[in-house]
Design a protein around this motif. Structure first.
Motif, mmCIF file in Angstrom:
data_model
loop_
_atom_site.group_PDB
_atom_site.id
_atom_site.type_symbol
_atom_site.label_atom_id
_atom_site.label_comp_id
_atom_site.label_asym_id
_atom_site.label_seq_id
_atom_site.Cartn_x
_atom_site.Cartn_y
_atom_site.Cartn_z
ATOM 1 N N GLU B 76 -2.369 -4.667 14.031
ATOM 2 C CA GLU B 76 -2.605 -3.251 14.352
ATOM 3 C C GLU B 76 -2.747 -2.503 13.022
ATOM 4 O OE1 GLU B 76 -3.797 -0.949 16.508
ATOM 5 O OE2 GLU B 76 -2.439 -1.816 17.997
ATOM 6 N N PRO B 77 -3.991 -2.329 12.534
ATOM 7 C CA PRO B 77 -4.158 -1.780 11.176
ATOM 8 C C PRO B 77 -3.513 -0.402 10.981
ATOM 9 C CG PRO B 77 -6.226 -2.707 11.946
ATOM 10 C CD PRO B 77 -5.292 -2.683 13.124
ATOM 11 N N ALA B 78 -3.511 0.449 12.028
ATOM 12 C CA ALA B 78 -2.957 1.800 11.872
ATOM 13 C C ALA B 78 -1.476 1.746 11.506
ATOM 14 C CB ALA B 78 -3.161 2.603 13.150
ATOM 15 N N ALA B 79 -0.737 0.833 12.134
ATOM 16 C CA ALA B 79 0.694 0.708 11.840
ATOM 17 C C ALA B 79 0.891 0.253 10.394
ATOM 18 C CB ALA B 79 1.349 -0.280 12.796
ATOM 19 N N PHE B 80 0.053 -0.686 9.968
ATOM 20 C CA PHE B 80 0.125 -1.184 8.595
ATOM 21 C C PHE B 80 -0.117 -0.073 7.578
ATOM 22 C CE2 PHE B 80 0.642 -5.694 9.004
ATOM 23 C CZ PHE B 80 1.016 -6.077 7.734
ATOM 24 N N SER B 81 -1.038 0.823 7.886
ATOM 25 C CA SER B 81 -1.352 1.913 6.954
ATOM 26 C C SER B 81 -0.137 2.792 6.724
ATOM 27 C CB SER B 81 -2.460 2.818 7.493
ATOM 28 O OG SER B 81 -3.538 2.049 7.868
ATOM 29 N N GLN B 82 0.574 3.082 7.803
ATOM 30 C CA GLN B 82 1.760 3.941 7.744
ATOM 31 C C GLN B 82 2.789 3.337 6.784
ATOM 32 O OE1 GLN B 82 3.866 3.988 11.468
ATOM 33 N NE2 GLN B 82 3.823 6.215 11.563
ATOM 34 N N PHE B 83 2.909 2.054 6.913
ATOM 35 C CA PHE B 83 3.850 1.257 6.180
ATOM 36 C C PHE B 83 3.444 1.200 4.690
ATOM 37 C CE2 PHE B 83 4.809 -3.357 5.404
ATOM 38 C CZ PHE B 83 6.155 -3.171 5.328
ATOM 39 N N GLU B 84 2.147 0.944 4.476
ATOM 40 C CA GLU B 84 1.607 0.880 3.121
ATOM 41 C C GLU B 84 1.781 2.253 2.443
ATOM 42 O OE1 GLU B 84 -2.506 -0.287 3.166
ATOM 43 O OE2 GLU B 84 -2.436 -1.028 1.108
ATOM 44 N N GLN B 85 1.601 3.325 3.257
ATOM 45 C CA GLN B 85 1.710 4.679 2.732
ATOM 46 C C GLN B 85 3.107 4.942 2.162
ATOM 47 O OE1 GLN B 85 -1.022 6.736 2.676
ATOM 48 N NE2 GLN B 85 0.259 7.898 1.278
ATOM 49 N N TRP B 86 4.114 4.447 2.850
ATOM 50 C CA TRP B 86 5.487 4.670 2.384
ATOM 51 C C TRP B 86 5.644 4.096 0.972
ATOM 52 C CZ3 TRP B 86 9.737 2.115 0.536
ATOM 53 C CH2 TRP B 86 10.912 2.869 0.462
ATOM 54 N N ILE B 87 5.121 2.887 0.784
ATOM 55 C CA ILE B 87 5.260 2.218 -0.512
ATOM 56 C C ILE B 87 4.438 2.940 -1.586
ATOM 57 C CG2 ILE B 87 4.799 0.044 -1.735
ATOM 58 C CD1 ILE B 87 5.347 -1.202 1.150
ATOM 59 N N THR B 88 3.197 3.314 -1.228
ATOM 60 C CA THR B 88 2.332 4.009 -2.184
ATOM 61 C C THR B 88 2.967 5.339 -2.612
ATOM 62 O OG1 THR B 88 0.484 3.014 -1.023
ATOM 63 C CG2 THR B 88 -0.043 4.761 -2.566
ATOM 64 N N ASP B 89 3.549 6.062 -1.665
ATOM 65 C CA ASP B 89 4.186 7.347 -1.987
ATOM 66 C C ASP B 89 5.314 7.165 -3.005
ATOM 67 O OD1 ASP B 89 2.528 8.672 -0.278
ATOM 68 O OD2 ASP B 89 4.003 8.941 1.323
ATOM 69 N N ARG B 90 6.094 6.099 -2.854
ATOM 70 C CA ARG B 90 7.191 5.867 -3.797
ATOM 71 C C ARG B 90 6.628 5.584 -5.189
ATOM 72 N NH1 ARG B 90 8.546 6.958 0.415
ATOM 73 N NH2 ARG B 90 8.312 8.971 -0.584
ATOM 74 N N ARG B 91 5.584 4.713 -5.249
ATOM 75 C CA ARG B 91 5.007 4.367 -6.545
ATOM 76 C C ARG B 91 4.463 5.615 -7.231
ATOM 77 N NH1 ARG B 91 0.137 3.318 -7.457
ATOM 78 N NH2 ARG B 91 -0.384 2.507 -5.403
ATOM 79 N N ARG B 92 3.785 6.468 -6.445
ATOM 80 C CA ARG B 92 3.251 7.713 -7.025
ATOM 81 C C ARG B 92 4.362 8.554 -7.602
ATOM 82 N NH1 ARG B 92 -1.243 8.690 -2.580
ATOM 83 N NH2 ARG B 92 -2.752 7.234 -3.418
ATOM 84 N N GLY B 93 5.548 8.517 -6.959
ATOM 85 C CA GLY B 93 6.710 9.278 -7.449
ATOM 86 C C GLY B 93 6.999 8.940 -8.901
ATOM 87 N N TRP B 94 7.177 7.641 -9.193
ATOM 88 C CA TRP B 94 7.539 7.317 -10.589
ATOM 89 C C TRP B 94 6.350 7.360 -11.527
ATOM 90 C CZ3 TRP B 94 8.601 3.002 -7.227
ATOM 91 C CH2 TRP B 94 7.774 1.895 -7.392
ATOM 92 N N GLU B 95 5.126 7.155 -11.007
ATOM 93 C CA GLU B 95 3.961 7.289 -11.887
ATOM 94 C C GLU B 95 3.817 8.738 -12.364
ATOM 95 O OE1 GLU B 95 1.151 3.577 -10.392
ATOM 96 O OE2 GLU B 95 0.698 5.608 -9.703
ATOM 97 N N ARG B 96 4.019 9.704 -11.433
ATOM 98 C CA ARG B 96 3.962 11.125 -11.813
ATOM 99 C C ARG B 96 5.016 11.414 -12.871
ATOM 100 N NH1 ARG B 96 2.502 12.756 -6.425
ATOM 101 N NH2 ARG B 96 4.653 12.572 -5.754
ATOM 102 N N ARG B 97 6.208 10.847 -12.670
ATOM 103 C CA ARG B 97 7.301 11.085 -13.615
ATOM 104 C C ARG B 97 6.934 10.543 -14.994
ATOM 105 N NH1 ARG B 97 11.139 7.563 -14.355
ATOM 106 N NH2 ARG B 97 12.439 8.316 -16.051
ATOM 107 N N LEU B 98 6.359 9.331 -15.028
ATOM 108 C CA LEU B 98 5.983 8.730 -16.313
ATOM 109 C C LEU B 98 4.854 9.517 -16.965
ATOM 110 C CD1 LEU B 98 6.226 4.924 -15.448
ATOM 111 C CD2 LEU B 98 7.868 6.325 -16.718
ATOM 112 N N ASP B 99 3.916 10.050 -16.141
ATOM 113 C CA ASP B 99 2.840 10.901 -16.667
ATOM 114 C C ASP B 99 3.422 12.136 -17.350
ATOM 115 O OD1 ASP B 99 0.904 9.211 -15.799
ATOM 116 O OD2 ASP B 99 0.298 10.411 -14.058
ATOM 117 N N ARG B 100 4.384 12.782 -16.663
ATOM 118 C CA ARG B 100 4.993 13.996 -17.225
ATOM 119 C C ARG B 100 5.700 13.671 -18.531
ATOM 120 N NH1 ARG B 100 6.625 15.183 -11.809
ATOM 121 N NH2 ARG B 100 8.721 14.427 -12.277
#
Lengths: 125, 125
Positions: B76-100
């Motif tokens: 069920e690709p839609a469910a997978f996207s939701q799941f992938e999104q959670w992980i991507t959001d976390r990674r963006r968190g620390w990438e933004r921090r490292l950028d700053r």
């Protein structure tokens, strides 16, 4: 029959299958934090937080370091990448399949697929 | 205090914290399969495979449909996207921090950070 990567993935997925541990990871994704900072938004005892932290550390997703009386926790980005890669690889699997299906349908526009009725079936008497 | 998305993420992470269930998902990411096709590479009984399939279906990552005597399973690709999104959001968190952090260091090149010795400290007698 478990190889090292499989074992690591077991521990990572298990670590994130708990809302308190996910909230700790969400907090740490914004920057390092002490154990008491991690505990603050959670409605649980400090020993319970330490237990959750151990599960996160065993998975490799988080590491901590004690300096003086303060234990500081941080995300381990390399472990997260490995984990993210597993998910991305799966998604690419079905995307490639859908691409191939799309190519096939584009190359064979006149062949009705087995699930839809042929146009001739619809023109009744 | 669990909301619906949290509950769903619990089930998804739990579903993938098992090497047999991950191998079933890997197989399904290449295309739909019957339960016996899923069972073939696994060294377990068909009822055990069905149990694992139930866990995957409860998580929303996989669905199955029985037509005649054959149950066909698919991702069920839609469910997978939701799941992938959670992980991507976390990674963006620390990438933004490292950028700053990178921006800060670029704007303040002359200020030594607190963890490194000052250049003057290195020039001994």
């Amino acid at each position: 029959m478990l190889n090292q990567l499989d074992r690591q993935l077991d521990l990572m997925f298990h670590a994130l299958a708990d809302p308190s541990r996910r909230s700790m990871v969400e907090r740490l994704s914004r920057g390092p934090a002490s154990v008491s900072e991690l505990a603050r938004p959670l409605t649980m005892s400090l020993p319970a937080v330490v237990q959750h932290l151990r599960v996160l550390e065993a998975s490799g997703l988080v590491r901590s370091e004690k300096v003086g009386r303060v234990r500081t926790c941080r995300i381990e980005p390399a472990a997260f990448s490995q984990f993210e890669q597993w998910i991305t690889d799966r998604r690419r699997g079905w995307e490639r399949r859908l691409d191939r299906l799309g190519d096939y349908l584009a190359e064979h526009p006149d062949e009705p697929d087995e699930h839809s009725a042929k146009p001739s079936d619809r023109s009744g008497p």
